[in-house]
Design a protein around this motif. Structure first.
Motif, PDB file in Angstrom:
ATOM      1  N   PRO A 106       2.435   4.719   1.074  1.00 29.96           N
ATOM      2  CA  PRO A 106       2.588   5.270   2.415  1.00 29.96           C
ATOM      3  C   PRO A 106       1.513   6.324   2.687  1.00 29.96           C
ATOM      4  CG  PRO A 106       4.383   6.000   0.984  1.00 29.96           C
ATOM      5  CD  PRO A 106       3.553   5.028   0.208  1.00 29.96           C
ATOM      6  N   GLU A 107       1.082   6.333   3.937  1.00 31.95           N
ATOM      7  CA  GLU A 107       0.068   7.314   4.317  1.00 31.95           C
ATOM      8  C   GLU A 107       0.708   8.688   4.403  1.00 31.95           C
ATOM      9  OE1 GLU A 107      -2.280   6.219   7.701  1.00 31.95           O
ATOM     10  OE2 GLU A 107      -2.122   4.112   7.165  1.00 31.95           O
ATOM     11  N   SER A 108      -0.030   9.690   3.969  1.00 28.84           N
ATOM     12  CA  SER A 108       0.541  11.045   4.033  1.00 28.84           C
ATOM     13  C   SER A 108      -0.209  11.904   5.008  1.00 28.84           C
ATOM     14  CB  SER A 108       0.553  11.695   2.661  1.00 28.84           C
ATOM     15  OG  SER A 108      -0.618  11.477   1.956  1.00 28.84           O
ATOM     16  N   ALA A 150       0.856  -1.180   0.000  1.00 37.15           N
ATOM     17  CA  ALA A 150       0.000   0.000   0.000  1.00 37.15           C
ATOM     18  C   ALA A 150       0.898   1.238   0.000  1.00 37.15           C
ATOM     19  CB  ALA A 150      -0.885   0.000   1.243  1.00 37.15           C
TER      20      ALA A 150
END
Length: 79
Positions: free
Chosen positions: A77-79, A75
């Motif tokens: 990376p979350e920002s 997935a």
């Protein structure tokens, strides 16, 4: 494509004899021959061992998918 066809194709493409495969799996050569002729099927455990040996998925061996390898995407990376 059926299991017996996929198994034989994988075995031949890796230049593995029925005897060699049988030794790796701890079964008789005639057992491998019966799988390839469609007269018998391996246990679930042996099916997983076959997938591990050939580096493919069990779904590929069973003819459920046409690609032998599972592609795992990470997935983002979350920002």
């Amino acid at each position: 494509m059926q299991f017996q066809i996929r198994l034989k194709q994988l075995r031949e493409s890796t230049k593995t004899s029925q005897h060699q495969l049988a030794m790796v799996l701890g079964v008789s050569q005639s057992t491998v021959g019966m799988w390839e002729s469609g007269k018998n099927l391996p246990s679930v455990t042996t099916l997983m061992e076959l997938a591990d040996y050939f580096g493919c998925t069990t779904d590929y061996l069973l003819g459920r998918v046409d690609y032998p390898y599972l592609e795992i995407k990470k997935a983002p990376p979350e920002s």
